[in-house]
Write a protein that holds these residues in place. Sequence first.
Motif, short mmCIF file in Angstrom:
data_model
loop_
_atom_site.label_atom_id
_atom_site.label_comp_id
_atom_site.label_asym_id
_atom_site.label_seq_id
_atom_site.Cartn_x
_atom_site.Cartn_y
_atom_site.Cartn_z
N ASN A 13 0.82 -1.23 0.00
CA ASN A 13 0.00 0.00 0.00
C ASN A 13 0.85 1.27 0.00
N PHE A 14 1.82 1.33 -0.90
CA PHE A 14 2.66 2.54 -1.01
C PHE A 14 1.87 3.62 -1.72
N SER A 15 1.85 4.82 -1.16
CA SER A 15 1.20 5.93 -1.87
C SER A 15 1.82 7.25 -1.42
N CYS A 16 1.79 8.22 -2.33
CA CYS A 16 2.34 9.54 -2.05
C CYS A 16 1.35 10.61 -2.49
N VAL A 17 1.38 11.74 -1.81
CA VAL A 17 0.56 12.89 -2.21
C VAL A 17 1.38 14.16 -2.03
N TYR A 19 1.12 18.26 -1.53
CA TYR A 19 0.14 19.25 -1.08
C TYR A 19 0.86 20.54 -0.72
N ASN A 20 0.09 21.62 -0.56
CA ASN A 20 0.69 22.94 -0.26
C ASN A 20 1.85 23.25 -1.20
N VAL A 21 1.70 22.95 -2.46
CA VAL A 21 2.63 23.26 -3.55
C VAL A 21 3.93 22.46 -3.52
N SER A 22 4.59 22.34 -2.35
CA SER A 22 5.92 21.74 -2.39
C SER A 22 6.17 20.70 -1.31
N LEU A 23 5.13 20.26 -0.61
CA LEU A 23 5.31 19.24 0.42
C LEU A 23 4.81 17.90 -0.11
N MET A 24 5.50 16.83 0.23
CA MET A 24 5.07 15.50 -0.21
C MET A 24 5.12 14.53 0.96
N ASN A 25 4.07 13.74 1.08
CA ASN A 25 3.98 12.68 2.08
C ASN A 25 3.89 11.35 1.38
N CYS A 26 4.70 10.39 1.77
CA CYS A 26 4.59 9.03 1.26
C CYS A 26 4.34 8.11 2.46
N THR A 27 3.47 7.14 2.28
CA THR A 27 3.19 6.20 3.36
C THR A 27 3.16 4.78 2.81
N TRP A 28 3.35 3.82 3.71
CA TRP A 28 3.29 2.40 3.33
C TRP A 28 3.01 1.59 4.58
N GLN A 29 2.75 0.31 4.37
CA GLN A 29 2.58 -0.61 5.49
C GLN A 29 3.66 -1.68 5.41
N ALA A 30 4.04 -2.16 6.56
CA ALA A 30 5.05 -3.23 6.60
C ALA A 30 4.49 -4.47 5.91
N ILE A 59 8.35 8.92 9.01
CA ILE A 59 7.18 8.80 9.89
C ILE A 59 7.25 7.40 10.47
N LYS A 60 7.15 7.30 11.78
CA LYS A 60 7.33 5.99 12.44
C LYS A 60 6.03 5.52 13.08
N ASP A 61 5.86 4.21 13.15
CA ASP A 61 4.70 3.68 13.87
C ASP A 61 5.06 3.49 15.34
N GLY A 62 4.15 2.92 16.12
CA GLY A 62 4.36 2.75 17.56
C GLY A 62 5.56 1.89 17.91
N ASN A 63 5.98 1.05 16.98
CA ASN A 63 7.13 0.17 17.24
C ASN A 63 8.45 0.76 16.73
N GLY A 64 8.41 2.03 16.29
CA GLY A 64 9.64 2.66 15.80
C GLY A 64 10.00 2.24 14.38
N ARG A 65 9.09 1.61 13.70
CA ARG A 65 9.34 1.15 12.33
C ARG A 65 8.95 2.27 11.35
N ASN A 66 9.79 2.51 10.36
CA ASN A 66 9.47 3.55 9.36
C ASN A 66 8.29 3.11 8.50
N THR A 67 7.24 3.94 8.50
CA THR A 67 6.06 3.63 7.68
C THR A 67 5.66 4.80 6.79
N GLY A 68 6.57 5.76 6.66
CA GLY A 68 6.27 6.89 5.79
C GLY A 68 7.42 7.88 5.80
N CYS A 69 7.27 8.91 4.97
CA CYS A 69 8.30 9.93 4.85
C CYS A 69 7.67 11.26 4.49
N ARG A 70 8.22 12.34 5.05
CA ARG A 70 7.79 13.70 4.70
C ARG A 70 8.92 14.38 3.92
#
Length: 153
Positions: A13-17, A19-30, A59-70
Amino acid sequence: PVFAGMNGSAIENFSCVIYNVSLMNCTWQAGRDAPGDTQYFLYWQKSRYDNEMECELYIKDGNGRNTGCRFQNVSIKTEKAYFLVNGSSKDSLIQFYEEYINLYKIEKLMPPSDITVNCDEIKNSCIFQWQRPQISHSNKDMCFKYEINLKYK
């Protein structure tokens, strides 16, 4: 394509958006079958000629695992950007995930600004004016279509 590593260990479930002209968020699930200690790392390349860069702000989940990026200061070029997420675990090899994305397709547009309405009661007409929203990838007005919904009270 099948990559080296344990089946079911690559992200999902990798996806990116953008927004605000120059910011990008990408997220995924382990990956559903990834070992508990798996950590993921995102790399991306804005164009074929740019260097590959690692995510600077995970961006980290409760277990400290990377699940996204800003990302900040993202500018859209016409080419597809390349995204790669690989993982590491002390127990097993983790499959990597890769995707090419046309960044303009994931841009969430800002609303129009400086909206003004001037109505003339005698002529029974109104003039609506606005500024086109700022966008990252183009200065072409022809890309935009507008719709006005009037609600009379």
